[in-house]
Write a protein that holds these residues in place. Structure first.
Motif, PDB file in Angstrom:
ATOM      1  N   VAL A   1       0.727  -1.008  -0.001  1.00 41.48           N
ATOM      2  CA  VAL A   1      -0.070  -0.224  -0.212  1.00 41.48           C
ATOM      3  C   VAL A   1       0.779   1.640   0.139  1.00 41.48           C
ATOM      4  O   VAL A   1       1.040   2.239  -0.916  1.00 41.48           O
ATOM      5  CB  VAL A   1      -1.026  -0.208   1.559  1.00 41.48           C
ATOM      6  N   GLU A   2       2.237   0.922   0.880  1.00 40.95           N
ATOM      7  CA  GLU A   2       2.977   2.543   1.068  1.00 40.95           C
ATOM      8  C   GLU A   2       3.763   2.919  -0.564  1.00 40.95           C
ATOM      9  O   GLU A   2       3.966   3.931  -0.674  1.00 40.95           O
ATOM     10  CB  GLU A   2       3.514   2.269   1.953  1.00 40.95           C
ATOM     11  N   ALA A   3       4.128   1.854  -1.208  1.00 36.40           N
ATOM     12  CA  ALA A   3       4.489   1.819  -2.464  1.00 36.40           C
ATOM     13  C   ALA A   3       4.436   2.059  -3.963  1.00 36.40           C
ATOM     14  O   ALA A   3       4.626   2.321  -4.259  1.00 36.40           O
ATOM     15  CB  ALA A   3       5.515   1.354  -2.613  1.00 36.40           C
ATOM     16  N   SER A   4       3.036   2.070  -3.878  1.00 36.87           N
ATOM     17  CA  SER A   4       2.008   1.473  -4.735  1.00 36.87           C
ATOM     18  C   SER A   4       2.028   3.661  -5.382  1.00 36.87           C
ATOM     19  O   SER A   4       1.474   4.483  -5.072  1.00 36.87           O
ATOM     20  CB  SER A   4       0.439   1.568  -4.395  1.00 36.87           C
ATOM     21  N   SER A   5       2.347   3.314  -6.384  1.00 37.97           N
ATOM     22  CA  SER A   5       2.546   4.185  -7.420  1.00 37.97           C
ATOM     23  C   SER A   5       0.733   4.761  -8.263  1.00 37.97           C
ATOM     24  O   SER A   5       0.278   6.032  -8.311  1.00 37.97           O
ATOM     25  CB  SER A   5       3.649   4.947  -8.430  1.00 37.97           C
ATOM     26  N   SER A   6      -0.067   3.885  -7.776  1.00 42.09           N
ATOM     27  CA  SER A   6      -1.017   4.017  -8.501  1.00 42.09           C
ATOM     28  C   SER A   6      -2.341   4.486  -7.855  1.00 42.09           C
ATOM     29  O   SER A   6      -3.401   5.156  -8.182  1.00 42.09           O
ATOM     30  CB  SER A   6      -1.794   2.399  -9.297  1.00 42.09           C
ATOM     31  N   LEU A   7      -2.388   5.073  -6.402  1.00 41.64           N
ATOM     32  CA  LEU A   7      -3.041   5.353  -5.194  1.00 41.64           C
ATOM     33  C   LEU A   7      -2.188   6.941  -4.427  1.00 41.64           C
ATOM     34  O   LEU A   7      -1.030   7.147  -4.732  1.00 41.64           O
ATOM     35  CB  LEU A   7      -2.479   4.317  -4.017  1.00 41.64           C
ATOM     36  N   SER A   8      -3.268   7.797  -4.996  1.00 40.36           N
ATOM     37  CA  SER A   8      -2.949   8.819  -4.355  1.00 40.36           C
ATOM     38  C   SER A   8      -3.134   8.611  -2.477  1.00 40.36           C
ATOM     39  O   SER A   8      -3.266   8.037  -2.151  1.00 40.36           O
ATOM     40  CB  SER A   8      -4.403   9.833  -4.599  1.00 40.36           C
ATOM     41  N   ASP A   9      -2.806  10.269  -2.049  1.00 43.66           N
ATOM     42  CA  ASP A   9      -2.331  10.142  -0.630  1.00 43.66           C
ATOM     43  C   ASP A   9      -3.896   9.756   0.007  1.00 43.66           C
ATOM     44  O   ASP A   9      -3.691   9.189   0.491  1.00 43.66           O
ATOM     45  CB  ASP A   9      -1.283  11.188  -0.414  1.00 43.66           C
ATOM     46  N   ALA A  10      -4.748  10.493  -0.584  1.00 50.19           N
ATOM     47  CA  ALA A  10      -6.003   9.888   0.606  1.00 50.19           C
ATOM     48  C   ALA A  10      -6.870   9.003   0.122  1.00 50.19           C
ATOM     49  O   ALA A  10      -6.915   8.457   1.392  1.00 50.19           O
ATOM     50  CB  ALA A  10      -6.669  11.298  -0.601  1.00 50.19           C
ATOM     51  N   GLN A  11      -6.186   8.464  -1.509  1.00 47.25           N
ATOM     52  CA  GLN A  11      -6.740   6.870  -0.833  1.00 47.25           C
ATOM     53  C   GLN A  11      -5.380   6.310  -0.211  1.00 47.25           C
ATOM     54  O   GLN A  11      -6.542   5.639   0.478  1.00 47.25           O
ATOM     55  CB  GLN A  11      -6.308   6.293  -2.784  1.00 47.25           C
ATOM     56  N   ARG A  12      -4.366   6.522   0.090  1.00 51.78           N
ATOM     57  CA  ARG A  12      -3.418   5.274   1.053  1.00 51.78           C
ATOM     58  C   ARG A  12      -4.006   5.239   2.492  1.00 51.78           C
ATOM     59  O   ARG A  12      -4.106   5.018   3.063  1.00 51.78           O
ATOM     60  CB  ARG A  12      -2.021   6.156   0.751  1.00 51.78           C
ATOM     61  N   LYS A  13      -4.275   6.985   2.492  1.00 50.35           N
ATOM     62  CA  LYS A  13      -4.832   7.213   4.200  1.00 50.35           C
ATOM     63  C   LYS A  13      -6.363   6.592   4.358  1.00 50.35           C
ATOM     64  O   LYS A  13      -6.124   5.988   5.231  1.00 50.35           O
ATOM     65  CB  LYS A  13      -5.188   8.534   4.158  1.00 50.35           C
ATOM     66  N   ARG A  14      -7.030   6.077   3.559  1.00 48.95           N
ATOM     67  CA  ARG A  14      -7.855   5.686   3.316  1.00 48.95           C
ATOM     68  C   ARG A  14      -8.167   4.658   3.636  1.00 48.95           C
ATOM     69  O   ARG A  14      -8.718   3.764   4.475  1.00 48.95           O
ATOM     70  CB  ARG A  14      -9.425   6.269   2.064  1.00 48.95           C
ATOM     71  N   ILE A  15      -7.506   3.883   2.647  1.00 43.13           N
ATOM     72  CA  ILE A  15      -7.082   1.669   2.801  1.00 43.13           C
ATOM     73  C   ILE A  15      -6.141   1.938   4.047  1.00 43.13           C
ATOM     74  O   ILE A  15      -7.161   0.737   4.541  1.00 43.13           O
ATOM     75  CB  ILE A  15      -5.935   1.844   1.713  1.00 43.13           C
ATOM     76  N   ARG A  16      -5.765   2.422   4.640  1.00 42.01           N
ATOM     77  CA  ARG A  16      -4.701   1.902   5.646  1.00 42.01           C
ATOM     78  C   ARG A  16      -6.040   2.316   6.695  1.00 42.01           C
ATOM     79  O   ARG A  16      -5.657   1.875   7.773  1.00 42.01           O
ATOM     80  CB  ARG A  16      -4.198   3.601   6.178  1.00 42.01           C
TER      81      ARG A  16
END
Length: 138
Positions: free
Chosen positions: A43-58
Motif C-alpha cells: 500500500v505504501e509503495a504503490s504508485s497508482s494510489l493517491s495520498d488520500a486513497q492511501r490514507k483511506r485504505i490504511r
C-alpha cells in the motif's frame, strides 16, 4: 490491470503472489501440491494510489495491513493454484473498492414525543408490576 472502480486501476506488477501448501481436507493433493495463494500488495509503495486513497485504505483496512505496509489476502478454498489466484484477485478488488467508497454522513434523528411517552409509560408499568411482587412491610 485490475479494475477497482471507475477512478482506479492497479497494474498487476504491483501485486505479488506466493504459493504454499493448503490445510484442511483434500487427501494426498493437500500434502503434495502448493495450492494456497497469498496475494500481497504494498500500500505504501504503490504508485497508482493517491495520498488520500492511501490514507483511506490504511484507515479502513488497517487490521489487514502488516507492519511493513503489505496488504495480505489468502485464498485456499479451491483445489488449484489458478482458481485460488483468481479468487484472491476478486477478493482484493472487492476489499479495495469497499475501502475507497465514500460513506454517507449519518443524519441525526430525534425520538418522537409519542415514542418517549410510550417508553416512560411502559417503564412505570413494569416498575408497578415489580413493586406488587415485593412483600408488604410488616
Amino acid at each position: 490491470m485490475i479494475e477497482i472502480n471507475s477512478n482506479l486501476s492497479i497494474p498487476e506488477s504491483e501485486i505479488s503472489f506466493k504459493a504454499s501448501r493448503s490445510g484442511g481436507p483434500g487427501g494426498q493433493n493437500v500434502n503434495k501440491v502448493s495450492t494456497k495463494m497469498t496475494l500481497s500488495f504494498d500500500v505504501e509503495a504503490s504508485s497508482s494510489l493517491s495520498d488520500a486513497q492511501r490514507k483511506r485504505i490504511r484507515h479502513r483496512l488497517g487490521n489487514r495491513i502488516s507492519k511493513e505496509g503489505l496488504l495480505l489476502i489468502e485464498s485456499q478454498e479451491h483445489r488449484s493454484q489458478h482458481a485460488n489466484r483468481q479468487a484472491a484477485l476478486v477478493r482484493f478488488a472487492n476489499l479495495m473498492a469497499a475501502a475507497l467508497k465514500k460513506r454517507k454522513p449519518r443524519k441525526k434523528t430525534r425520538i418522537s414525543k409519542a415514542a418517549q411517552e410510550r417508553r416512560l409509560k411502559e417503564k412505570s408499568r413494569r416498575a408497578e408490576i415489580k413493586k406488587l411482587r415485593q412483600n408488604p412491610n410488616p
